[in-house]
Design a protein around this motif. Structure first.
Motif, PDB file in Angstrom:
ATOM      1  N   ALA A  96       0.685  -0.667   0.277  1.00 25.58           N
ATOM      2  CA  ALA A  96       0.655  -0.345  -0.337  1.00 25.58           C
ATOM      3  C   ALA A  96       0.837   1.107   0.215  1.00 25.58           C
ATOM      4  CB  ALA A  96      -0.791   0.028   1.192  1.00 25.58           C
ATOM      5  N   ILE A  97       2.146   1.134   1.385  1.00 29.54           N
ATOM      6  CA  ILE A  97       3.087   2.398   0.947  1.00 29.54           C
ATOM      7  C   ILE A  97       3.563   2.703  -0.369  1.00 29.54           C
ATOM      8  CG2 ILE A  97       4.820   3.793   2.312  1.00 29.54           C
ATOM      9  CD1 ILE A  97       4.053   1.736   4.611  1.00 29.54           C
ATOM     10  N   ALA A  98       3.994   1.104  -1.504  1.00 20.64           N
ATOM     11  CA  ALA A  98       4.324   1.537  -2.237  1.00 20.64           C
ATOM     12  C   ALA A  98       3.485   2.467  -3.542  1.00 20.64           C
ATOM     13  CB  ALA A  98       5.109   0.461  -3.041  1.00 20.64           C
ATOM     14  N   ASN A  99       1.944   1.853  -3.830  1.00 19.88           N
ATOM     15  CA  ASN A  99       0.958   2.141  -4.456  1.00 19.88           C
ATOM     16  C   ASN A  99       0.814   4.183  -4.019  1.00 19.88           C
ATOM     17  OD1 ASN A  99       1.342   0.528  -6.313  1.00 19.88           O
ATOM     18  ND2 ASN A  99      -1.341  -1.024  -4.881  1.00 19.88           N
ATOM     19  N   ASN A 100       1.235   3.991  -2.773  1.00 21.97           N
ATOM     20  CA  ASN A 100       0.726   4.968  -2.572  1.00 21.97           C
ATOM     21  C   ASN A 100       2.285   6.732  -2.913  1.00 21.97           C
ATOM     22  OD1 ASN A 100       0.612   7.532  -0.885  1.00 21.97           O
ATOM     23  ND2 ASN A 100      -0.572   7.118   0.372  1.00 21.97           N
ATOM     24  N   TYR A 101       2.735   5.816  -3.105  1.00 25.39           N
ATOM     25  CA  TYR A 101       4.095   6.841  -3.558  1.00 25.39           C
ATOM     26  C   TYR A 101       4.235   6.627  -4.576  1.00 25.39           C
ATOM     27  CZ  TYR A 101       7.097   7.400   1.077  1.00 25.39           C
ATOM     28  OH  TYR A 101       7.321   7.644   2.202  1.00 25.39           O
ATOM     29  N   SER A 102       4.038   5.864  -6.133  1.00 24.39           N
ATOM     30  CA  SER A 102       3.850   5.878  -6.699  1.00 24.39           C
ATOM     31  C   SER A 102       2.652   6.658  -7.955  1.00 24.39           C
ATOM     32  CB  SER A 102       3.512   4.306  -7.326  1.00 24.39           C
ATOM     33  OG  SER A 102       3.605   4.124  -8.914  1.00 24.39           O
ATOM     34  N   ALA A 103       1.713   6.711  -6.529  1.00 23.44           N
ATOM     35  CA  ALA A 103       0.672   7.904  -7.169  1.00 23.44           C
ATOM     36  C   ALA A 103       1.058   8.706  -6.670  1.00 23.44           C
ATOM     37  CB  ALA A 103      -1.113   7.830  -6.193  1.00 23.44           C
ATOM     38  N   HIS A 104       2.532   9.553  -6.199  1.00 21.23           N
ATOM     39  CA  HIS A 104       3.093  10.662  -6.073  1.00 21.23           C
ATOM     40  C   HIS A 104       4.370  10.808  -6.897  1.00 21.23           C
ATOM     41  CE1 HIS A 104       0.024  12.763  -3.084  1.00 21.23           C
ATOM     42  NE2 HIS A 104      -0.371  11.119  -2.500  1.00 21.23           N
ATOM     43  N   GLU A 105       4.289  10.396  -7.824  1.00 23.20           N
ATOM     44  CA  GLU A 105       5.858   9.933  -8.764  1.00 23.20           C
ATOM     45  C   GLU A 105       6.767   9.713  -8.273  1.00 23.20           C
ATOM     46  OE1 GLU A 105       4.864  12.811 -11.703  1.00 23.20           O
ATOM     47  OE2 GLU A 105       3.648  12.158 -11.863  1.00 23.20           O
ATOM     48  N   ASN A 106       6.445   9.396  -7.186  1.00 23.01           N
ATOM     49  CA  ASN A 106       8.283   8.776  -6.384  1.00 23.01           C
ATOM     50  C   ASN A 106       8.914   7.206  -6.263  1.00 23.01           C
ATOM     51  OD1 ASN A 106      10.386   8.626  -3.901  1.00 23.01           O
ATOM     52  ND2 ASN A 106       9.472   9.522  -2.362  1.00 23.01           N
ATOM     53  N   MET A 107       9.530   7.116  -7.257  1.00 18.96           N
ATOM     54  CA  MET A 107       9.689   6.320  -7.725  1.00 18.96           C
ATOM     55  C   MET A 107      10.880   5.276  -7.199  1.00 18.96           C
ATOM     56  SD  MET A 107       7.345   6.071 -10.273  1.00 18.96           S
ATOM     57  CE  MET A 107       7.348   4.323 -10.786  1.00 18.96           C
ATOM     58  N   GLU A 108      11.443   5.906  -6.579  1.00 23.19           N
ATOM     59  CA  GLU A 108      12.456   5.196  -5.874  1.00 23.19           C
ATOM     60  C   GLU A 108      11.930   5.052  -4.024  1.00 23.19           C
ATOM     61  OE1 GLU A 108      15.846   5.010  -5.386  1.00 23.19           O
ATOM     62  OE2 GLU A 108      16.486   6.264  -7.336  1.00 23.19           O
ATOM     63  N   LYS A 109      11.019   5.470  -3.449  1.00 22.55           N
ATOM     64  CA  LYS A 109      10.576   4.849  -2.079  1.00 22.55           C
ATOM     65  C   LYS A 109       9.726   3.659  -2.604  1.00 22.55           C
ATOM     66  CE  LYS A 109      11.885   6.833   1.074  1.00 22.55           C
ATOM     67  NZ  LYS A 109      12.736   5.895   2.094  1.00 22.55           N
ATOM     68  N   TYR A 110       8.671   4.554  -4.211  1.00 27.19           N
ATOM     69  CA  TYR A 110       7.457   2.721  -4.447  1.00 27.19           C
ATOM     70  C   TYR A 110       8.585   1.547  -4.879  1.00 27.19           C
ATOM     71  CZ  TYR A 110       4.921   0.255  -8.370  1.00 27.19           C
ATOM     72  OH  TYR A 110       4.431  -0.487  -8.988  1.00 27.19           O
ATOM     73  N   GLU A 111       9.731   1.427  -5.333  1.00 25.79           N
ATOM     74  CA  GLU A 111      10.587   0.831  -5.383  1.00 25.79           C
ATOM     75  C   GLU A 111      11.015   0.123  -4.202  1.00 25.79           C
ATOM     76  OE1 GLU A 111      15.113   0.215  -6.768  1.00 25.79           O
ATOM     77  OE2 GLU A 111      13.907   0.858  -8.532  1.00 25.79           O
ATOM     78  N   GLU A 112      11.459   0.661  -2.871  1.00 23.38           N
ATOM     79  CA  GLU A 112      11.790   0.444  -1.926  1.00 23.38           C
ATOM     80  C   GLU A 112      11.379  -0.431  -1.658  1.00 23.38           C
ATOM     81  OE1 GLU A 112      12.763   2.339   2.612  1.00 23.38           O
ATOM     82  OE2 GLU A 112      13.030   3.463   0.662  1.00 23.38           O
ATOM     83  N   TYR A 113       9.465  -0.666  -1.368  1.00 24.65           N
ATOM     84  CA  TYR A 113       8.592  -0.593  -0.654  1.00 24.65           C
ATOM     85  C   TYR A 113       7.950  -1.731  -1.048  1.00 24.65           C
ATOM     86  CZ  TYR A 113       8.937   2.401   2.972  1.00 24.65           C
ATOM     87  OH  TYR A 113       9.263   3.119   4.246  1.00 24.65           O
TER      88      TYR A 113
END
Length: 535
Positions: free
Chosen positions: A222-239
């Motif tokens: 869920a955190i990954a998808n949250n970061y993806s929605a805000h285009e923070n792809m580094e954090k998206y990948e991490e989670y």
């Protein structure tokens, strides 16, 4: 400062990817430990004589299998539901019904999942936790359904229903629930539309639960998808990586994170294509292990994209090498150095082509296995139908022969041919034990062919009109009548001859059960369609 943070984030993700690789390598050991735990629970269940404790064992087994093996989870849910209904344990009836609905939704049977939940009476929910589980199950199923539709017509309708049930569920959630913060995060995402609040709850979930907890994986995804929605792809990948690691540690075979990670790495950089291929193959192995056709088909759509790009990359490398060969022919020393490079790359190319061939064979084997399974199901149904009809025909002839024998006996007695009758009786006779033996053998053969007949038959009846058998290996007179109808013996006179009743009695039984049926008009037609699926 931003540049330094990006470097640190990238390095952290690289370390996490290495950890994921090592966890994948150790997955067989992790699964072995899971199976060892399940085997212990099965042994405890097999020795359990206390009904209440046996119900709890079935619940534990279905929970262990829930995202590990679909078919096994369904088996223990059905066992728990059947036992709970038998002893009228409302709590476990509701618990197993909710679990069954969630399993159906994982299998893509959304309508059936909703219908299953609809069988639960609101008054039977009782405690707060059960009310929460009931409503969150509705919310989850409609959420899956909305994602599956992914259109502008039905998806918004199912999403709205999911949100409505999520609101009701949150109103009944226990703050001591291990997944409390996760569901609060879901509430803020879908109801409040406040991603910041949602993230706070998701992070609390990670703080309260270890990496071997499934809710940790859910929150990470869920955190990954949250970061993806805000285009923070580094954090998206991490989670996304963390969710994938947790799924493997928890033996979650019904997963999505590692699929999304494979596609993310594939789209991000062609240098990651090898890793993407390993991850998507891991996802395929998990889907086959879980026996979820929907996941297999879903991954099969992603796998060719990666394989095709992989092939193109190899083709491009090969072309580059060919041009290099012409160039290095001008200088002897350079040619020798580049020739070595060329040979080495060609070996790598052969290895990659072999891996590509293996991947394609896996897809072909999967499709062939599905086709063979369907053919075997059809063939098995045809064979057992024929076997049942043959058995009934033989029995019918035997009973008819005995009936004629009785008529002959009556005639001999009336003609005062006692001695002749006694002589005949000494070699063959029919008594009630023969009929009783027939009934027992019929019950044994029929239930062997159709083990779920009684359960499916009761599903056609009103809830307060269920037929309960004293012995799980025998049928009641009423069940025998409808068992014969299921086998194609539909005339009351034929049934009466087989069961030693008058046609009028058989007719009365049939009429009585039509009145007990949920759908009176199509009751007997639906009886004829029972047990058409082999479990």
């Amino acid at each position: 400062m931003i540049f330094s943070f990006a470097i640190l984030s990238s390095a952290n993700n690289a370390a996490l990817l290495q950890k994921l690789d090592s966890v994948i390598e150790a997955s067989e050991t992790i699964v072995a430990e899971k199976n060892k735990k399940i085997a212990t629970l099965k042994q405890m269940a097999a020795k359990e004589n206390n009904t209440a404790l046996l119900l709890e064992r079935y619940r534990e087994l279905s929970e262990e299998y829930y995202v590990f093996k679909f078919d096994s989870a369904k088996v223990y849910v059905e066992k728990g539901l059947a036992l709970a209904k038998k002893v009228q344990n409302i709590r476990y009836i509701v618990t197993n019904t909710i679990m069954k609905a969630k399993l159906l939704s994982i299998g893509g049977l959304y309508s059936e999942a909703i219908n299953t939940l609809n069988t639960i009476e609101q008054d039977s929910l009782g405690e707060q936790n059960m009310t929460f589980d009931y409503n969150i199950a509705y919310s989850t199923i409609y959420s899956y359904w909305a994602d599956y539709c992914n259109d502008d017509t039905y998806s918004p309708i199912y999403r709205e229903r999911s949100n409505a049930y999520l609101k009701t569920a949150i109103a009944n959630i226990d703050k001591n629930n291990a997944a409390y913060d996760y569901y609060m995060g879901e509430y803020h995402v879908y109801i409040d539309k406040d991603d910041d609040k949602a993230l706070k709850h998701y992070f609390r979930t990670l703080e309260k639960n270890g990496m071997t907890s499934r809710v940790f994986a859910m929150a990470s995804f869920a955190i990954a998808n949250n970061y993806s929605a805000h285009e923070n792809m580094e954090k998206y990948e991490e989670y996304l990586i963390k969710a994938s690691i947790c799924d493997i540690l928890c033996c979650t075979k019904e997963n999505l994170a590692i699929q999304d990670l494979a596609m993310h790495l594939f789209k991000q950089d062609n240098e990651n294509i090898e890793r993407a291929r390993v991850y998507i193959n891991t996802a395929m192995d998990d889907a086959k292990s879980y026996n979820n056709r929907l996941r297999i088909l879903e991954i099969s759509q992603k796998l060719p994209i990666i394989v095709s790009t992989y092939h193109k990359r190899l083709t491009t490398q090969n072309s580059t090498l060919m041009y290099a060969v012409w160039g290095i022919s001008l200088l002897v020393v350079t040619m020798l150095v580049l020739l070595y490079f060329f040979v080495r790359q060609n070996k790598l190319l052969s290895k990659r082509r072999h891996e590509l061939h293996v991947s394609n064979n896996m897809l072909t084997e999967t499709n062939e296995r599905l086709n063979r399974a369907n053919e075997q199901l059809l063939d098995t149904n045809r064979k057992r139908e024929g076997l049942a009809k043959l058995y009934i025909d033989l029995c019918a002839k035997y009973i008819d022969k005995m009936a004629k024998f009785q008529v002959m006996v009556q005639r001999k007695i009336k003609a005062n041919q006692i001695n002749e009758l006694m002589s005949y009786m000494s070699s063959s006779r029919l008594n009630y034990e023969d009929a009783d033996t027939f009934m027992k053998r019929f019950d044994e053969a029929f239930l062997n062919l159709y083990p779920s007949f009684v359960t499916e038959f009761n599903a056609l009846l009103k809830e307060d009109e269920q037929v309960i058998t004293k012995n799980p290996h025998s049928l009641t007179t009423e069940l025998r009548i409808f068992a014969l109808i299921r086998l194609g013996v539909k005339e009351s006179s034929e049934i009466a001859a087989l069961l030693y009743y008058t046609p009028r009695t058989i007719y009365n039984y049939r009429s009585a059960f039509k009145n007990k049926a949920i759908d009176r008009e199509s009751f007997e037609q639906r009886v004829c369609t029972l047990c058409t699926v082999i479990n």
